[in-house]
Design a protein around this motif. Structure first.
Motif, PDB file in Angstrom:
ATOM      1  N   SER B 110     -37.224-111.525  35.499  1.00  0.00           N
ATOM      2  CA  SER B 110     -38.115-112.110  36.509  1.00  0.00           C
ATOM      3  C   SER B 110     -39.567-111.708  36.305  1.00  0.00           C
ATOM      4  O   SER B 110     -39.883-110.789  35.553  1.00  0.00           O
ATOM      5  CB  SER B 110     -37.666-111.656  37.892  1.00  0.00           C
ATOM      6  OG  SER B 110     -38.008-110.293  38.050  1.00  0.00           O
ATOM      7  N   LEU B 111     -40.436-112.393  37.025  1.00  0.00           N
ATOM      8  CA  LEU B 111     -41.869-112.090  36.972  1.00  0.00           C
ATOM      9  C   LEU B 111     -42.154-110.671  37.464  1.00  0.00           C
ATOM     10  O   LEU B 111     -42.999-109.964  36.919  1.00  0.00           O
ATOM     11  CB  LEU B 111     -42.620-113.117  37.832  1.00  0.00           C
ATOM     12  CG  LEU B 111     -44.141-113.156  37.703  1.00  0.00           C
ATOM     13  CD1 LEU B 111     -44.582-113.373  36.270  1.00  0.00           C
ATOM     14  CD2 LEU B 111     -44.728-114.242  38.596  1.00  0.00           C
ATOM     15  N   SER B 114     -41.575-108.354  34.805  1.00  0.00           N
ATOM     16  CA  SER B 114     -42.717-108.370  33.896  1.00  0.00           C
ATOM     17  C   SER B 114     -43.855-107.505  34.431  1.00  0.00           C
ATOM     18  O   SER B 114     -44.422-106.701  33.703  1.00  0.00           O
ATOM     19  CB  SER B 114     -43.258-109.797  33.729  1.00  0.00           C
ATOM     20  OG  SER B 114     -42.384-110.572  32.973  1.00  0.00           O
ATOM     21  N   PHE B 115     -44.187-107.688  35.695  1.00  0.00           N
ATOM     22  CA  PHE B 115     -45.311-106.964  36.301  1.00  0.00           C
ATOM     23  C   PHE B 115     -45.122-105.458  36.236  1.00  0.00           C
ATOM     24  O   PHE B 115     -46.036-104.710  35.932  1.00  0.00           O
ATOM     25  CB  PHE B 115     -45.462-107.349  37.779  1.00  0.00           C
ATOM     26  CG  PHE B 115     -46.088-108.693  38.010  1.00  0.00           C
ATOM     27  CD1 PHE B 115     -46.767-109.359  36.998  1.00  0.00           C
ATOM     28  CD2 PHE B 115     -46.012-109.293  39.263  1.00  0.00           C
ATOM     29  CE1 PHE B 115     -47.358-110.596  37.219  1.00  0.00           C
ATOM     30  CE2 PHE B 115     -46.599-110.534  39.501  1.00  0.00           C
ATOM     31  CZ  PHE B 115     -47.262-111.184  38.480  1.00  0.00           C
ATOM     32  N   PHE B 116     -43.929-104.998  36.586  1.00  0.00           N
ATOM     33  CA  PHE B 116     -43.741-103.563  36.793  1.00  0.00           C
ATOM     34  C   PHE B 116     -42.834-102.897  35.759  1.00  0.00           C
ATOM     35  O   PHE B 116     -42.568-101.708  35.857  1.00  0.00           O
ATOM     36  CB  PHE B 116     -43.234-103.309  38.220  1.00  0.00           C
ATOM     37  CG  PHE B 116     -44.199-103.811  39.256  1.00  0.00           C
ATOM     38  CD1 PHE B 116     -45.417-103.160  39.460  1.00  0.00           C
ATOM     39  CD2 PHE B 116     -43.928-104.943  40.009  1.00  0.00           C
ATOM     40  CE1 PHE B 116     -46.332-103.624  40.388  1.00  0.00           C
ATOM     41  CE2 PHE B 116     -44.840-105.427  40.949  1.00  0.00           C
ATOM     42  CZ  PHE B 116     -46.043-104.765  41.140  1.00  0.00           C
ATOM     43  N   ARG B 117     -42.400-103.644  34.776  1.00  0.00           N
ATOM     44  CA  ARG B 117     -41.578-103.086  33.700  1.00  0.00           C
ATOM     45  C   ARG B 117     -40.446-102.203  34.204  1.00  0.00           C
ATOM     46  O   ARG B 117     -40.380-101.012  33.886  1.00  0.00           O
ATOM     47  CB  ARG B 117     -42.432-102.278  32.725  1.00  0.00           C
ATOM     48  CG  ARG B 117     -43.432-103.132  32.025  1.00  0.00           C
ATOM     49  CD  ARG B 117     -43.789-102.594  30.669  1.00  0.00           C
ATOM     50  NE  ARG B 117     -44.660-103.558  30.010  1.00  0.00           N
ATOM     51  CZ  ARG B 117     -45.279-103.363  28.870  1.00  0.00           C
ATOM     52  NH1 ARG B 117     -45.116-102.222  28.245  1.00  0.00           N
ATOM     53  NH2 ARG B 117     -46.044-104.276  28.350  1.00  0.00           N
TER      54      ARG B 117
END
Ligand SMILES: Nc1ncnc2c1ncn2[C@@H]1O[C@H](COP(=O)(O)OP(=O)(O)O)[C@@H](O)[C@H]1O
Ligand SMILES: [Mg+2]
Lengths: 329, 252
Positions: B110-111, B114-117
Motif C-alpha cells: 500500500s501507499l 511506501s510512505f513509512f517503510r
C-alpha cells in the motif's frame, strides 16, 4: 512485531534505519544549537524557519516537476490555501497550542490536497503541457478569491495569527516531508510515477494506471505545500494575498530547477542557499526576479538536471553518492 | 480454443484503411510471425491488440475474453505484453527499476507502506529485486542492473524491453522487430533467447520481423500482411514460396 527470521534477513536495512534515526537526532541538535546558541545573530536566526519552509516547498514541488515530469506553476496557490486554512483554524479554535497547531497542519495540508484533486483529475488526464497553464491560472484565481472574500480579510489579509511556528515544528515537518517523499519515490508507487514521466505509452503497456499516479503525485505535492503554508502563516503572524502571487511559485520552481530535477538533496541545498543569499546580499534584492528569470531560462536551455550534476559530469566536482534514484551511470 | 482469436479486425485513419479484415488465431505456446512490407499495418495490429487504438471493426479475444475497448493498462493485466519498434524504455531509470516497474501489479503493497517503510516494504522489495534479477539474468543483463537504461548499448536496450514485457507475466508477448539494428551474431543469440523465454515461461509469442532467417528459424506459423490485408497464412516454408508473397516482397 516482526518475526526474528525476517529481522535477520533485513539486518542491513535495520542498520541503515539506525543511521538515519541517528542523523535526524543529530540534525535536530545542530538546528537547536543554531537557533538557541550564540553562533548566529538575530538576523540569521530568523532565517532558520523560512529555510525549512522553502525546503518543504521545493522537495514537494520536485515530486511534481522532477519525478512526475509535469510543470506546475501554481505551488504558491496550494501554499496559500494551507496558510489561510491553518490561520483561520488557530484564530477560531480555543484549544491548547499543540492540539490546535496539529489540527491546523493536518487540515491545511488536506484542504490543499483536495484542491490538488480538483485541478489534477481533469487536467492531468489531458496529454500535453496543459498543467503549467492551468496551475498558473489556478494560482492567480486563488489569490483573487482570497483578496475578495471577507473571511480571509480581503486585501488587508489576516493578522494576529498566533506565532506557533518555531524551529522545532519546522524541523519536524521538514523531516516528515523528506522521509515521505524520499520513501515514495523509492517505492513501487514512485517507480510508477517516474516510469510515466519517462514514457507514458510504455508505462501504460506494462499495466500502470497513468492518470491515477499522475494525480497521486500532484496531490501529495499539494498536501505538503499546504503544510508549508500553515507554517508560513504562523511564523509571520500576518497573511496577505500578495504573498502568494505567481512570483512565489516561480521562486519555488527556480529552487527545484537549480537543485536538480529529481534530486531531493539538490532541492534541500538550493532552498537553503536561495533563502540565505538574498538576505545576506540585501542589495541584490531588486535583481532577484531578474536573476531568477535568467537562471530559469539558462537551465531550460541546457536541459539541465541541476548545477551539481552538470559539474560532476564535467569532472569539475568529485562525485557524491546521490540520495535519489538517478544515481547509476 | 485458441489463446488469441482475432476476427475481421480493421481500422481506418482518415481515408486510409491501415488494417482491413484481418483474422488471426494463435494457439497457446505458439511462436507466431507477422511479416509484410513496410507500411503493411503490422505495428498497427499490435496497437490494436494492446488497446492503443480502438478497432473500427472486428473482435479480439484473449483466452475467450473480449478485450476490445479496454485500456492498454487493463489489457496488460489481462495478459498481453509488448515491445515497441522504436524503443520505449524508462530512460532515466535504472535497468533494474525498468523491470521492477513492470512487476507493479504482481508484487503489491500500500501507499502507507511506501510512505513509512513498514517491514513488508523490505520483504516485498526484496522479492521484487529477486524476481527482476532472475529475469535480467535470462537476457544477460544482470551485470548492468544498476545502469541507467539510456546508457545501455542498443542491442541490450532491445533485450531490456523484452525483459520488461516479460516481467508483467503475460500470456501473450508481442515483439515488434526485436532484431532491428542487430548484427547477425546478435540476431542468432536473440533467436535462442526468444525460444528459451517461450519454453521457460510457458508463454505465447507473436513477433514482427524483417529478418527472414529469424522468422523461418523460430516461427511455427506466419501471417503475411500487405496493404493492411492478409496475403497468406501458414507454415513459413509454404508461405514464403507462395508466388503472391514473393511478388509483394519483390515489388516493394
Ligand atoms: N496514428 C496513425 N495515424 C495515421 N496513419 C497511421 C497511424 N498509424 C499508422 N498509420 C498508417 O498506417 C499504415 C501502417 O503503418 P504501420 O502499422 O506502422 O506499418 P508497419 O507494417 O511497417 O508496422 C501506414 O501507412 C501508416 O502511415
Ligand atoms: Mg512497424
Amino acid at each position: 512485531m516482526q518475526n526474528i527470521k525476517s529481522n535477520k534477513n533485513h539486518s542491513a536495512f535495520t542498520k541503515k534505519n539506525l543511521f538515519i534515526t541517528a542523523g535526524i537526532i543529530l540534525g535536530f541538535f545542530v538546528v537547536m544549537l543554531l537557533a538557541e546558541g550564540s553562533l548566529l545573530n538575530r538576523q540569521y536566526k530568523s532565517l532558520i524557519v523560512p529555510i525549512g519552509i522553502y525546503i518543504i516547498l521545493a522537495v514537494s514541488l520536485n515530486l511534481t516537476t522532477g519525478f512526475l515530469g509535469e510543470l506546475s506553476l501554481g505551488h504558491a496557490g496550494f501554499m496559500a490555501i494551507g496558510a489561510y486554512t491553518g490561520a483561520l483554524i488557530t484564530l477560531n479554535l480555543n484549544m491548547p497550542e499543540v492540539a490546535e497547531f496539529i489540527i491546523a497542519l493536518i487540515v491545511g495540508g488536506s484542504i490543499a490536497a483536495i484542491f490538488g484533486v480538483l485541478i489534477g483529475v481533469p487536467v492531468l488526464r489531458l496529454k500535453g503541457d496543459y498543467l503549467a497553464i492551468v496551475t498558473l491560472a489556478f494560482n492567480e484565481i486563488i489569490r483573487s478569491i482570497i483578496n475578495f472574500l471577507g473571511i480571509t480579510g480581503g486585501a488587508m489579509g489576516l493578522s494576529k495569527i498566533p506565532r506557533y511556528t518555531n524551529y522545532v515544528w519546522v524541523y519536524a515537518m521538514v523531516v516528515l516531508t523528506i522521509i515521505i517523499i524520499y520513501n515514495l519515490v523509492n517505492s513501487r508507487h514512485g517507480r510508477a510515477i517516474s516510469a510515466i514521466r519517462d514514457n507514458y505509452v510504455a508505462a501504460e503497456s506494462i499495466g500502470l494506471k497513468v492518470s491515477k499516479y499522475k494525480v497521486m503525485a500532484f496531490v501529495i505535492a499539494a498536501f505538503f505545500a499546504g503544510i508549508a503554508g500553515v507554517l508560513y502563516g504562523h511564523n509571520l503572524s500576518v497573511l496577505k494575498p500578495a504573498d502568494f502571487d505567481y512570483n512565489k511559485s516561480i521562486e519555488i520552481l527556480v529552487i527545484v530547477v537549480l537543485g536538480g530535477m529529481g534530486s531531493i538533496r539538490g532541492s534541500i541545498i538550493a532552498a537553503a542557499i536561495l533563502t540565505f543569499l538574498p538576505e545576506v546580499l540585501r542589495a541584490a534584492d531588486d535583481f532577484r526576479m531578474l536573476l531568477y528569470a535568467v537562471v530559469l531560462i539558462a537551465m531550460m536551455l541546457f536541459n539541465s538536471s541541476g548545477i551539481r550534476t552538470r559539474l560532476e559530469e564535467s569532472g569539475k566536482l568529485p562525485k557524491l553518492p546521490k540520495l535519489t534514484r538517478n544515481k547509476a551511470k | 480454443m485458441s489463446l488469441l482469436e482475432v476476427k475481421n479486425l480493421g481500422i481506418s485513419f482518415g481515408g486510409l484503411r491501415a488494417v482491413d479484415d484481418v483474422n488471426l488465431n494463435i494457439e497457446k505456446g505458439q511462436l507466431y510471425g507477422l511479416i509484410g512490407p513496410n507500411g503493411a499495418g503490422k505495428t498497427t495490429i499490435f496497437n490494436l491488440l494492446t488497446g492503443v487504438y480502438r478497432p473500427t471493426t472486428g473482435t479480439i479475444k484473449l483466452d475467450g475474453v473480449d478485450i476490445v475497448g479496454k485500456s492498454p493498462s487493463e489489457i496488460c493485466q489481462t495478459g498481453i505484453a509488448r515491445t515497441f519498434q522504436n524503443i520505449r524504455l524508462f530512460k532515466k531509470m535504472t535497468v533494474l527499476d525498468n523491470v521492477k516497474a513492470a512487476l507493479h501489479n504482481q508484487v503489491k503493497y500500500s501507499l502507507i507502506t511506501s510512505f513509512f517503510r513498514t517491514s513488508s516494504y523490505y520483504q516485498l522489495e526484496k522479492q521484487m529485486n529477486e524476481k527482476a534479477m532472475e529475469i535480467l539474468k535470462v537476457f544477460d543483463l544482470d551485470g548492468q542492473a544498476s545502469y541507467l537504461a539510456s546508457n545501455l548499448p542498443y542491442g541490450k536496450q532491445r533485450k531490456l524491453e523484452i525483459a520488461r514485457g516479460l516481467a508483467t507475466n503475460p500470456k501473450l508477448l508481442l515483439l515488434d522487430e526485436p532484431a532491428a539494428g542487430m548484427n547477425p551474431n546478435e540476431t542468432a543469440e536473440l533467436m535462442e533467447t526468444i525460444r528459451l523465454v517461450r519454453d521457460k515461461y510457458n508463454i505465447t509469442i507473436l513477433l514482427i520481423e524483417h529478418d527472414m532467417k529469424l522468422v523461418t528459424g523460430i516461427c511455427e506459423k506466419i501471417l503475411v500482411l500487405n496493404f493492411g490485408t492478409e496475403l497468406a497464412t501458414g507454415v513459413p516454408e509454404e508461405v514464403l514460396n507462395n508466388p503472391e508473397v514473393i511478388t509483394a516482397y519483390l515489388g516493394e
